[in-house]
Design a protein around this motif. Structure first.
Motif: not given
Length: 322
Positions: A21, A28-29, A17-18, A24, A31-33, A13-14
């Motif tokens: 973008g 993944v959006a 996110i990294e 993305r 997951w980012q939230r 996940i990390h």
């Protein structure tokens, strides 16, 4: 589940996110939230939060009309998917299931996983998940296994669709969830179709119950949008519209607050309007015949005022006897 499994899922996940973008995905959006907006940790092991019985009762009461409208559709959906180890959940707009269908033999397992009434499945509380992410993004979706944010939820497969009320507002979500490891992509797609059909039935029934004295018209739309329904009163004024109809005709709460003749709204569909006029004329003729031509009696039979009936009769060139 082992500590290494928790760590691997969190690392995945990390890393997503990294990553850049620009490309993305919606997943993944979410997951980012979950990580940045809600400050959640994918390795969190605490069980989902559950409402007290009084809190659950209050949540159910807030959408009681929709719950009543959904009963037969929930039963029908469960008959279609329940035999495959799935449960059906109707959640409110806060992500709390207030109604459920499931096999008694599976109750202990589903209760342990939180697939139960009163459990909070909002994205803010549980990160990326079927109910919470569906409500956050207001779209139908499936969150399958390791697409969940929390590692402890990665054995679940959840297919969910949003439900809109009679005013076009997001009101609830309908979910089918399973803990089975052998669900194929094809079967998940069939579940998604069944959930979508059930949502359309629930929205239509809720709309009819919200306008019990109105004529419900299926509005023709170029895009053939499902559930484009209008509620038309005895004066042929549009007094209500589903979300699909509002989108199709550009209707707003301000538009519907003013008198809006159905014929004007549907004027572009001349054949449809002609059919509507013919049906109305037939209703007026039958009411007059049943009342022996007496306008006052016919008005009472139709549930409209005498003045309104006179206007309708004049529009069609019909006459009655006072």
């Amino acid at each position: 589940m082992s500590a290494s499994a928790f760590a691997r899922h969190a690392d995945r996940i990390h890393a997503a996110i990294e990553a850049d973008g620009a490309a993305r995905s919606a997943l993944v959006a979410s997951w980012q939230r979950s990580a940045a907006l809600y400050s959640l940790d994918p390795t969190e092991r605490s069980p989902p939060r559950r409402l007290t019985q009084s809190e659950l009762t209050e949540a159910r009461q807030r959408i009681e009309p929709l719950v009543r409208a959904a009963q037969s559709s929930l039963d029908r959906l469960y008959l279609a998917v329940g035999g495959t180890g799935c449960c059906v959940l109707l959640a409110d707009r806060d992500g709390v299931p207030v109604e459920r269908r499931g096999a008694v033999a599976d109750d202990e397992t589903f209760r342990e996983w939180g697939l139960w009434t009163g459990t909070v499945w909002s994205e803010k509380s549980e990160g990326t998940n079927g109910i919470g992410t569906c409500l956050a993004e207001q779209r139908a979706l499936t969150i399958d296994r390791d697409q969940h944010f929390f590692t402890r939820n990665t054995l679940l497969s959840c297919t969910t669709a949003p439900i809109y009320d009679h005013e076009g507002n997001l009101a609830a979500a309908l979910d089918v969830s399973s803990c089975r490891a052998d669900l194929t992509e094809g079967f998940v797609n069939l579940i998604a179709i069944a959930v979508g059909d059930a949502v359309r039935r629930i929205e239509a029934e809720n709309f009819r119950l919200a306008f019990p004295d109105a004529r419900i018209v299926v509005a023709p739309t170029a895009e053939r949008m499902p559930n484009a329904l209008l509620a038309v009163d005895g004066d042929d004024l549009v007094i209500g519209a589903t979300r699909s109809a509002r989108l199709a005709f550009g209707l707003t709460p301000e538009t519907l607050a003013r008198p809006l003749p159905a014929a004007r709204l549907l004027g572009g569909e001349s054949g449809y309007v002609d059919d509507l006029r013919q049906a109305e004329r037939a209703i007026l003729e039958r009411a007059l015949a049943a009342s022996g031509g007496n306008v006052s009696a016919a008005a009472r039979r139709l549930g409209v005022s005498r003045a309104t009936l006179h206007r309708k009769l004049a529009r069609f060139g019909l006459r009655g006897a006072d």
